[in-house]
Design an enzyme around this catalytic site. Structure first.
Site, PDB file in Angstrom:
ATOM      1  N   ARG A   1       6.025  51.094 -17.091  1.00 19.56           N
ATOM      2  CA  ARG A   1       6.526  50.193 -18.143  1.00 19.56           C
ATOM      3  C   ARG A   1       6.217  48.739 -17.836  1.00 19.56           C
ATOM      4  O   ARG A   1       6.372  47.883 -18.697  1.00 19.56           O
ATOM      5  CB  ARG A   1       8.035  50.376 -18.289  1.00 19.56           C
ATOM      6  CG  ARG A   1       8.451  51.787 -18.592  1.00 19.56           C
ATOM      7  CD  ARG A   1       9.864  52.050 -18.129  1.00 19.56           C
ATOM      8  NE  ARG A   1      10.838  51.481 -19.022  1.00 19.56           N
ATOM      9  CZ  ARG A   1      11.437  52.159 -20.009  1.00 19.56           C
ATOM     10  NH1 ARG A   1      11.126  53.420 -20.174  1.00 19.56           N
ATOM     11  NH2 ARG A   1      12.313  51.595 -20.787  1.00 19.56           N
TER      12      ARG A   1
ATOM     13  N   HIS B   1     -18.907  31.345 -39.934  1.00 18.95           N
ATOM     14  CA  HIS B   1     -17.889  30.387 -40.406  1.00 18.95           C
ATOM     15  C   HIS B   1     -17.145  29.732 -39.249  1.00 18.95           C
ATOM     16  O   HIS B   1     -16.055  29.192 -39.435  1.00 18.95           O
ATOM     17  CB  HIS B   1     -16.910  31.097 -41.341  1.00 18.95           C
ATOM     18  CG  HIS B   1     -17.577  31.656 -42.550  1.00 18.95           C
ATOM     19  ND1 HIS B   1     -18.108  30.872 -43.547  1.00 18.95           N
ATOM     20  CD2 HIS B   1     -17.861  32.932 -42.889  1.00 18.95           C
ATOM     21  CE1 HIS B   1     -18.655  31.628 -44.466  1.00 18.95           C
ATOM     22  NE2 HIS B   1     -18.530  32.893 -44.100  1.00 18.95           N
TER      23      HIS B   1
ATOM     24  N   LYS C   1      -8.222  45.934 -25.596  1.00 19.95           N
ATOM     25  CA  LYS C   1      -8.373  46.779 -24.391  1.00 19.95           C
ATOM     26  C   LYS C   1      -8.986  45.978 -23.257  1.00 19.95           C
ATOM     27  O   LYS C   1      -8.495  45.942 -22.139  1.00 19.95           O
ATOM     28  CB  LYS C   1      -9.262  47.980 -24.702  1.00 19.95           C
ATOM     29  CG  LYS C   1      -8.627  49.046 -25.550  1.00 19.95           C
ATOM     30  CD  LYS C   1      -7.642  49.939 -24.841  1.00 19.95           C
ATOM     31  CE  LYS C   1      -6.217  49.555 -24.902  1.00 19.95           C
ATOM     32  NZ  LYS C   1      -5.547  49.241 -26.112  1.00 19.95           N
TER      33      LYS C   1
ATOM     34  N   LYS D   1       4.714  48.357 -20.721  1.00 20.96           N
ATOM     35  CA  LYS D   1       4.269  49.456 -21.579  1.00 20.96           C
ATOM     36  C   LYS D   1       5.023  49.448 -22.890  1.00 20.96           C
ATOM     37  O   LYS D   1       4.453  49.709 -23.939  1.00 20.96           O
ATOM     38  CB  LYS D   1       4.489  50.797 -20.886  1.00 20.96           C
ATOM     39  CG  LYS D   1       4.066  52.008 -21.723  1.00 20.96           C
ATOM     40  CD  LYS D   1       2.597  51.952 -22.085  1.00 20.96           C
ATOM     41  CE  LYS D   1       2.153  53.118 -22.944  1.00 20.96           C
ATOM     42  NZ  LYS D   1       0.779  52.923 -23.455  1.00 20.96           N
TER      43      LYS D   1
ATOM     44  N   ASN E   1      18.923  45.986 -18.828  1.00 25.20           N
ATOM     45  CA  ASN E   1      17.637  45.877 -19.520  1.00 25.20           C
ATOM     46  C   ASN E   1      17.946  45.321 -20.903  1.00 25.20           C
ATOM     47  O   ASN E   1      18.780  45.866 -21.618  1.00 25.20           O
ATOM     48  CB  ASN E   1      16.983  47.265 -19.624  1.00 25.20           C
ATOM     49  CG  ASN E   1      15.723  47.218 -20.493  1.00 25.20           C
ATOM     50  OD1 ASN E   1      15.189  46.146 -20.742  1.00 25.20           O
ATOM     51  ND2 ASN E   1      15.282  48.361 -20.956  1.00 25.20           N
ATOM     52  N   GLY E   2      17.291  44.231 -21.276  1.00 24.72           N
ATOM     53  CA  GLY E   2      17.521  43.647 -22.604  1.00 24.72           C
ATOM     54  C   GLY E   2      17.612  42.133 -22.497  1.00 24.72           C
ATOM     55  O   GLY E   2      17.364  41.558 -21.441  1.00 24.72           O
TER      56      GLY E   2
ATOM     57  N   CYS F   1      11.835  46.360 -18.638  1.00 27.81           N
ATOM     58  CA  CYS F   1      12.662  46.763 -17.494  1.00 27.81           C
ATOM     59  C   CYS F   1      12.964  48.254 -17.567  1.00 27.81           C
ATOM     60  O   CYS F   1      12.904  48.881 -18.616  1.00 27.81           O
ATOM     61  CB  CYS F   1      13.993  46.023 -17.522  1.00 27.81           C
ATOM     62  SG  CYS F   1      13.832  44.262 -17.645  1.00 27.81           S
TER      63      CYS F   1
ATOM     64  N   GLU G   1      -9.532  46.231 -31.574  1.00 26.61           N
ATOM     65  CA  GLU G   1      -8.900  47.079 -30.559  1.00 26.61           C
ATOM     66  C   GLU G   1      -9.698  47.034 -29.264  1.00 26.61           C
ATOM     67  O   GLU G   1      -9.127  46.967 -28.170  1.00 26.61           O
ATOM     68  CB  GLU G   1      -8.771  48.503 -31.087  1.00 26.61           C
ATOM     69  CG  GLU G   1      -8.263  49.523 -30.097  1.00 26.61           C
ATOM     70  CD  GLU G   1      -6.904  49.170 -29.496  1.00 26.61           C
ATOM     71  OE1 GLU G   1      -6.206  48.279 -30.018  1.00 26.61           O
ATOM     72  OE2 GLU G   1      -6.572  49.775 -28.464  1.00 26.61           O
TER      73      GLU G   1
ATOM     74  N   GLU H   1      -6.743  43.016 -21.934  1.00 26.28           N
ATOM     75  CA  GLU H   1      -5.430  43.329 -21.315  1.00 26.28           C
ATOM     76  C   GLU H   1      -5.583  44.015 -19.964  1.00 26.28           C
ATOM     77  O   GLU H   1      -4.666  43.972 -19.152  1.00 26.28           O
ATOM     78  CB  GLU H   1      -4.555  44.153 -22.235  1.00 26.28           C
ATOM     79  CG  GLU H   1      -4.994  45.566 -22.510  1.00 26.28           C
ATOM     80  CD  GLU H   1      -3.944  46.327 -23.335  1.00 26.28           C
ATOM     81  OE1 GLU H   1      -2.736  46.096 -23.176  1.00 26.28           O
ATOM     82  OE2 GLU H   1      -4.346  47.159 -24.136  1.00 26.28           O
TER      83      GLU H   1
ATOM     84  N   TRP I   1      11.168  43.212 -15.696  1.00 26.81           N
ATOM     85  CA  TRP I   1      10.040  42.490 -16.313  1.00 26.81           C
ATOM     86  C   TRP I   1      10.642  41.178 -16.762  1.00 26.81           C
ATOM     87  O   TRP I   1      11.461  41.151 -17.685  1.00 26.81           O
ATOM     88  CB  TRP I   1       9.483  43.303 -17.484  1.00 26.81           C
ATOM     89  CG  TRP I   1       8.241  42.731 -18.086  1.00 26.81           C
ATOM     90  CD1 TRP I   1       7.011  42.646 -17.499  1.00 26.81           C
ATOM     91  CD2 TRP I   1       8.102  42.159 -19.382  1.00 26.81           C
ATOM     92  NE1 TRP I   1       6.116  42.065 -18.359  1.00 26.81           N
ATOM     93  CE2 TRP I   1       6.760  41.757 -19.529  1.00 26.81           C
ATOM     94  CE3 TRP I   1       8.968  41.965 -20.445  1.00 26.81           C
ATOM     95  CZ2 TRP I   1       6.265  41.170 -20.682  1.00 26.81           C
ATOM     96  CZ3 TRP I   1       8.479  41.392 -21.599  1.00 26.81           C
ATOM     97  CH2 TRP I   1       7.148  40.985 -21.708  1.00 26.81           C
TER      98      TRP I   1
HETATM   99  C1  AGP Z   1      -1.813  48.293 -26.274  1.00 21.95           C
HETATM  100  O1  AGP Z   1      -2.823  48.631 -25.332  1.00 21.95           O
HETATM  101  C2  AGP Z   1      -0.730  47.437 -25.673  1.00 21.95           C
HETATM  102  N1  AGP Z   1      -0.161  48.063 -24.564  1.00 21.95           N
HETATM  103  C3  AGP Z   1       0.250  46.904 -26.697  1.00 21.95           C
HETATM  104  O2  AGP Z   1      -0.487  46.105 -27.586  1.00 21.95           O
HETATM  105  C4  AGP Z   1       1.032  47.941 -27.530  1.00 21.95           C
HETATM  106  O3  AGP Z   1       0.171  48.595 -28.434  1.00 21.95           O
HETATM  107  C5  AGP Z   1       2.098  47.188 -28.344  1.00 21.95           C
HETATM  108  O4  AGP Z   1       2.980  46.578 -27.432  1.00 21.95           O
HETATM  109  C6  AGP Z   1       2.877  48.100 -29.297  1.00 21.95           C
HETATM  110  O5  AGP Z   1       3.570  49.053 -28.559  1.00 21.95           O
HETATM  111  P1  AGP Z   1       4.183  50.319 -29.360  1.00 21.95           P
HETATM  112  O6  AGP Z   1       3.026  51.049 -29.981  1.00 21.95           O
HETATM  113  O7  AGP Z   1       4.889  51.111 -28.314  1.00 21.95           O
HETATM  114  O8  AGP Z   1       5.116  49.763 -30.415  1.00 21.95           O
END
Ligand code: AGP
Length: 600
Positions: free
Chosen positions: A27, A500, A481, A595, A99-100, A2, A477, A484, A73
């Site tokens: 975000r 395996h 990418k 984000k 927010n929280g 949020c 990674e 997501e 969010w």
């Molecule tokens: C990465 O592309 C994602 N957006 C997500 O996995 C992110 O890396 C993760 O939420 C950690 O965020 P931070 O690095 O701000 O702690």
């Protein structure tokens, strides 16, 4: 996560609020709203969807110089207009954005709001209804606000309006990020300075369990015991151009392109007067005194930590473990007497990581945060901070922050190795400049990766990434990418692990990306490719100059093997970007994601 924005001054607040929320869109959110207050009272505009949808429901004829706004969010309660913020109490005297996560909201609802008809499923509405109840029971507003906050277990960043105190915004913070912006004849409140940079660059950090009485000319910060806290403002170090897309169609593409410059900037920032790489001696000593280093992170930052382990162990000979923050609290490993915890976090606000930081600090252990956001919660609360200097990363999918994390980790490893007198036979400054040049070559060749995305991913619903050693971590990674931002099911496997079990997933045409940048496992990983091709897979081998073989789809410019992940990840970033684009996905703000995830 949020986002919150608030304005109190003499100008009309609507556009300041809406523009502020637009700066917080990155975000991630699923609904948004604003509440504006004038002599007629408080008017709330809110809707599910984007800020553009919210703009459609705002009545621009309403002039109001006080207002609060929110992007939600969803945590408690589905994404809906009913659950969108702002929320009001039953008398509509008080209006809140939050927010929280309030962990005990159900208990509070049962204890204090039995006779109140709540209109939403949110924990936030419980807060504003209790404030109203306490005022109806005879408390003055400030006391009712503080007493309500004392009841809350969990995280909050709050802005509250009282239509009977139209010259004030009541603000409170605990664990969730919140800043007060200082203006001339006005003041603002925001989750992130980016939201209100267009009106001020002077901000005051708020600490946990602090309350602010905000008027257009005054900022009074108190703790929950009512003791006034004095704090000077700081200048937000964000260049406005950094948070604009410019001519780019998406922030993600801009941030991928920025990686060569970011690596060069990091080298510059970490070079001492002698030209050698270095950083705060206290941090060096804390690392060298540690019997074992524990890297704790989430998502992409966790993947960076996997590479970081090998960098530090190989160059500095210090044992390193890497843990998912969300698991660490329940699976606390046996700790040595002198561990050092390194939290890798682009945002510096990730709740999973922060809760481990709080836990290990309480145990008396030393903590270092590697983050892209100076002044972020994880930075403020750790003993030490090393900055990534990547500039604001707006796209939800982390790219330049990941390679920045790898670059800083390589510097940490080299500095610690050198501090112990090890002969590392690597000139890291030189090798990182080669990496930056290699990255430039790749981003200039981005349309080759667009072709690869088209060739391999147009008609598929799943895709695998395989590699060995460092390439396995980069494959994890790459899979993150792709999944997501394109919503293609993707998974990374260690090449040797395929037989395996995972190889059962391979069918005719299954796209399999293979990274081959590590000489000592080059033949082995190619053997794994043969295994999957024999079962119908459609392989895309990305190798490194000097290791290439017949049939490789792309050959990366050669860099030092320990730094290969900084270069090997770029094709996967670009392939994912184009796959997302071609599928019509929201590249910068993918569905369901935020984000910075400030809920556990
Ligand atoms: C990465 O592309 C994602 N957006 C997500 O996995 C992110 O890396 C993760 O939420 C950690 O965020 P931070 O690095 O701000 O702690």
């Amino acid at each position: 996560m949020c986002g919150i924005v608030g304005y109190i001054g003499s100008q009309d607040s609507k556009e300041i609020l809406l523009k502020g929320l637009e700066k917080l869109e990155y975000r991630g959110y699923d609904s948004a709203g604003i509440a504006v207050m004038n002599e007629a009272g408080v008017t709330v505009f809110k809707d599910i969807g984007r800020i553009a949808d919210l703009r459609e429901v705002v009545d621009y004829d309403v002039f109001a110089s006080v207002g609060i706004g929110h992007t939600r969010w969803a945590t408690h309660g589905v994404p809906s207009k009913r659950n969108a913020h702002p929320h009001q109490c039953e008398t509509e005297r008080f209006t809140i954005v939050h927010n929280g996560v309030i962990e005990n909201y159900e208990l509070l609802k049962q204890k204090y709001l039995k006779d109140v008809d709540l209109v939403s499923d949110t924990d936030t509405e419980v807060i504003v209804q209790i404030v109203n109840k306490f005022v109806n029971d005879g408390m003055v507003v400030e006391q009712a606000f503080s007493e309500t906050l004392r009841l809350l277990h969990g995280s909050y960043a709050i802005a509250l309006l009282d239509c009977e105190n139209r010259d004030t915004i009541y603000v409170a913070k605990n664990k969730s990020p919140l800043l007060v912006g200082v203006g001339e004849g006005f003041n603002v409140v925001a989750s992130d300075a980016m939201a209100t940079l267009q009106v001020t660059d002077q901000y005051i950090e708020l600490m946990d369990k602090e309350v602010v009485i905000l008027t257009k000319d005054n900022i009074t910060i108190k703790n929950l015991d009512g003791i006034v806290m004095e704090r000077a403002p700081f200048k937000a170090m964000i260049d406005a151009s950094d948070i604009e897309k410019g001519t780019y169609p998406h922030y993600m593409l801009k941030e991928i392109d920025e990686q060569p410059a970011v690596v060069r900037k990091i080298v510059q920032k970490y070079q001492g007067d002698s030209g050698k790489l270095t950083f705060d001696k206290k941090i060096i000593n804390a690392c060298l005194e540690a019997e074992r280093i524990f890297i704790v992170a989430c998502g992409t930052s966790y993947h960076a930590g996997l590479v970081g382990k090998h960098l530090i162990e190989n160059m500095a000979k210090i044992p390193v473990e890497v843990h998912l923050a969300s698991e660490f609290s329940y699976n606390m490993p046996l700790l040595p007497k002198k561990p050092l915890f390194i939290f890798i976090s682009q945002s510096g606000e990730t709740a999973d990581s922060r809760s481990v930081l709080v836990q290990v600090k309480e145990m008396g252990h030393k903590t270092l945060t590697m983050t892209n956001v100076p002044g972020s919660t994880l930075s403020r609360e750790a003993d030490f901070t090393l900055l990534l200097h990547a500039g604001p990363e707006i796209a939800v999918a982390s790219t330049k922050a990941y390679t920045a994390q790898l670059a800083v980790l390589s510097i940490v490893a080299e500095v610690l190795g050198r501090a112990q007198g090890f002969n590392l036979n690597i000139d890291l400054v030189h090798e990182l400049s080669i990496v930056a040049n290699a990255m430039s070559t790749l981003v200039e060749d981005k349309h080759t990766f667009e072709e690869i995305a088209t060739e391999f991913l147009s008609i598929t619903s799943n895709c695998f990434f395989i590699g060995r050693a460092h390439d396995y971590y980069v494959g994890l990674e790459g899979a993150l990418k792709l999944k997501e931002i394109s919503y293609i099911y993707a998974e990374g496997f260690a090449g040797g692990e395929l037989k395996h079990g995972p190889i059962a997933l391979v069918e005719k045409g299954t796209p399999i990306f293979c990274l081959a940048t590590q000489e000592h496992v080059n033949l082995s990983i190619r053997g794994n490719v043969k295994e999957v091709v024999a079962r119908g897979a459609n392989p895309c081998i990305i190798s490194m100059d000097g290791l290439q073989m017949e049939g490789d789809r792309y050959v990366l410019p050669a860099v030092h093997p320990v730094l290969a992940p900084l270069v090997g990840v770029v094709p996967f970033q670009l392939i994912s970007y184009y796959a997302s684009l071609h599928r019509g996905c929201d590249v910068d703000k993918p569905r369901n994601l935020a984000k910075s995830v400030t809920v556990e």
